[in-house]
Write a protein that holds these residues in place. Sequence first.
Motif: not given
Length: 159
Positions: A12-13, A15-16, A18, A20-22, A24-25
């Motif tokens: 999770a850390s 993934w968080a 990356k 792409v996560t930013f 997405l958010a």
Amino acid sequence: MQHLFARFASKASEWAGKPVTFILALSVVVVWAVLGPFFDYSETWQLIINTGTTIITFLMVFVLQNAQTRDTRAIQAKLNEIILTSHAENRFIGIEHLDEEELKHLDRLVAKAAKGRGDTEACRTSEAEKAEAPKKADGRKRSVVPKASKQKQRPLEKS
């Protein structure tokens, strides 16, 4: 259960962190903002983003803290191993447990020694400390291949 959570926290850390996560958010926030006029900027519309972000933040604090704590312990163990297998002072092992004032004091002493101001308190070892602290490195012999033409800098050694 601990191993499962540790693996989850690590993934999770990763993934968080990356991009792409930013993205997405950010996309979720943009979609929420665009939908504002359609919902007449109602309290329910505001509650959705507030609740969602609060829940995610609350859960991520524990996940990220777990991953960071394990990383810190691993780094500390590696540093301790380097200290034990080098000519560094073994008394620096475990200093992460000192209080803030003791760490600040030690930091000043090390900085002073690094600037080459001569013999400092960090360089001195009392006879009592020598008697109390057996050399941990004695029982652990390793063959070390010296690096060619590189001299180690040890700021705490006496000049």
